[in-house]
Design a protein around this motif. Structure first.
Motif, PDB file in Angstrom:
ATOM      1  N   GLY A  42       0.799  -1.217   0.000  1.00  0.00           N
ATOM      2  CA  GLY A  42       0.000   0.000   0.000  1.00  0.00           C
ATOM      3  C   GLY A  42       0.826   1.259   0.000  1.00  0.00           C
ATOM      4  O   GLY A  42       1.340   1.676  -1.038  1.00  0.00           O
ATOM      5  N   ASP A  43       0.981   1.872   1.164  1.00  0.00           N
ATOM      6  CA  ASP A  43       1.709   3.140   1.234  1.00  0.00           C
ATOM      7  C   ASP A  43       3.207   2.961   1.440  1.00  0.00           C
ATOM      8  O   ASP A  43       3.934   3.946   1.596  1.00  0.00           O
ATOM      9  N   HIS A  44       3.673   1.719   1.462  1.00  0.00           N
ATOM     10  CA  HIS A  44       5.108   1.485   1.564  1.00  0.00           C
ATOM     11  C   HIS A  44       5.483   0.191   0.847  1.00  0.00           C
ATOM     12  O   HIS A  44       4.620  -0.595   0.472  1.00  0.00           O
ATOM     13  N   PRO A  70       8.686   4.051   2.748  1.00  0.00           N
ATOM     14  CA  PRO A  70       7.471   4.774   2.355  1.00  0.00           C
ATOM     15  C   PRO A  70       7.494   5.155   0.875  1.00  0.00           C
ATOM     16  O   PRO A  70       8.547   5.494   0.323  1.00  0.00           O
ATOM     17  N   LYS A  71       6.329   5.098   0.241  1.00  0.00           N
ATOM     18  CA  LYS A  71       6.175   5.622  -1.107  1.00  0.00           C
ATOM     19  C   LYS A  71       5.891   7.122  -0.998  1.00  0.00           C
ATOM     20  O   LYS A  71       4.990   7.527  -0.285  1.00  0.00           O
ATOM     21  N   GLY A 124       5.078   9.193  -3.632  1.00  0.00           N
ATOM     22  CA  GLY A 124       3.958   9.585  -4.473  1.00  0.00           C
ATOM     23  C   GLY A 124       4.280  10.613  -5.535  1.00  0.00           C
ATOM     24  O   GLY A 124       5.435  10.901  -5.860  1.00  0.00           O
TER      25      GLY A 124
END
Length: 284
Positions: A66-68, A172-173, A175
């Motif tokens: 997901g977010d990472h 972490p992504k 974005g």
């Protein structure tokens, strides 16, 4: 040279590996061996026991969560470079890992092993620090998370406790709007970085909204160039970035050796930071 005598243990589970480490305070973890084995041959390290974690499949692999992005500690550098999950979610990690040593070492060396070794001249510690990665360690006492900002304690020293094994890293992504670049100055393709700069830059309306700068080989641990990050915030893309990047060497303690004196490394940090920031913003 021939290494000093040591015991060798190859556990079949993470629990067995933790027990083997906890039972001997002078034990060392053997992962890919590309950093540890040269130290053993030169007798710069004298572990009484090597705990080989090469048979633990739960420590290998890359996952999109997901977010990472999760990268297992035993994932080889080559696997990281070839992973589409890493290239799309954490491109800075893929860029820097592709510059680690040579193909032979990248096929044997491991992502977690390089980070746990904590050599400030290594490429990956500064990258994970710049991206605010989180290290996950496990022992007989359970699992623990360590932010990158507190993981690197001193030269070749981390916050891992006796009996703890690094199982993986969460990256972490960042974005949309972010650009990335890793700039490295070294003598040969296989050599350690004399200085390296990991840059993650967020652009907004022709300006730099946020910058994260990690420095390689500018002190006993990887460093964040906080002064340069603050100076770059809000700067318009263009010539103003050069002046802001002059702060990259502030509060650093670069080593002195045959490859460069501290002043030379500070100069390199300023120049390479400017190059990395320009490349991360897409500037010509």
């Amino acid at each position: 040279m021939i290494p000093a005598q040591f015991d060798y243990v190859r556990p079949g589970s993470l629990a067995e590996a933790s027990q083997a480490l906890a039972a001997d305070e002078d034990a060392k973890v053997l992962a890919g061996g590309q950093s540890l084995l040269p130290l053993l041959r030169l007798r710069l390290a004298y572990p009484s026991r090597l705990v080989d974690i090469g048979r633990l499949p739960e420590l290998r692999g890359v996952r999109d969560e997901g977010d990472h992005v999760w990268i297992g500690a035993m994932t080889t550098h080559d696997e990281v470079v070839r992973s589409e999950v890493v290239r799309s979610g954490c491109p800075l990690v893929a860029m820097a890992t592709a510059q680690v040593a040579d193909p032979a070492i990248r096929h044997r060396g491991t992502f977690g092993g390089s980070l746990a070794h904590a050599d400030p001249a290594g490429d990956l510690p500064a990258v994970v620090l710049a991206l605010d990665g989180v290290f996950v360690a496990r022992s007989a006492r359970g699992e623990r998370e360590l932010p990158a900002a507190t993981f690197f304690v001193d030269y070749l020293e981390t916050a891992l406790d006796a009996g703890e094994i690094l199982t993986g890293v969460r990256i972490p992504k960042l974005g949309a709007g972010w650009g990335f670049h890793y700039e490295k100055f070294h003598r040969t393709a296989q050599a350690w970085a004399i200085v390296g700069v990991a840059a993650a830059v967020k652009r907004s309306n022709g300006s730099i909204a946020e910058a994260r700068i990690g420095l390689t080989n500018m002190g006993p641990t990887p460093l964040r160039a906080h002064a340069a990050e603050a100076a770059l915030a809000g700067v318009e893309l263009g010539d103003q970035t050069r002046q802001a990047c002059e702060e990259a060497a502030a509060d650093t303690e670069p080593p002195a050796d045959l490859h460069g004196q501290p002043d030379y490394r500070r100069h390199l940090a300023r120049v390479l930071t400017h190059r990395a920031v320009r490349a991360a913003t897409g500037a010509p």
